[in-house]
Design an enzyme around this catalytic site. Sequence first.
Site, short mmCIF file in Angstrom:
data_model
loop_
_atom_site.label_atom_id
_atom_site.label_comp_id
_atom_site.label_asym_id
_atom_site.label_seq_id
_atom_site.Cartn_x
_atom_site.Cartn_y
_atom_site.Cartn_z
NE ARG A 113 -8.36 -0.73 2.53
CZ ARG A 113 -7.32 -1.57 2.61
NH1 ARG A 113 -6.14 -1.20 2.17
NH2 ARG A 113 -7.46 -2.75 3.14
CG ASN A 146 -11.96 0.06 4.17
OD1 ASN A 146 -12.26 0.28 3.01
ND2 ASN A 146 -11.54 -1.12 4.59
#
Length: 77
Positions: A18, A36
Amino acid sequence: MQAQQFIISGKVQGVFFRQSAVDEAARLGLNGFARNLPDGRVEVVASGDTESRAALTEWLNQGPPQASVSQVEQTEI
């Protein structure tokens, strides 16, 4: 300027995917976010020029060294 949503599957959580995606998008001059998902995937939304989004798409198919990407779904938004 257009935007795309990417849903990335594989070993993509717990491997800095991420944050690495956010850093890569910023390097390419794109705006957006990465998060996420509860099911273990990562969602990335990016807006910017076509060339930069294409470069991000290529990067997302590899990810950072610790990741193992199995699939990238993309949708124009």
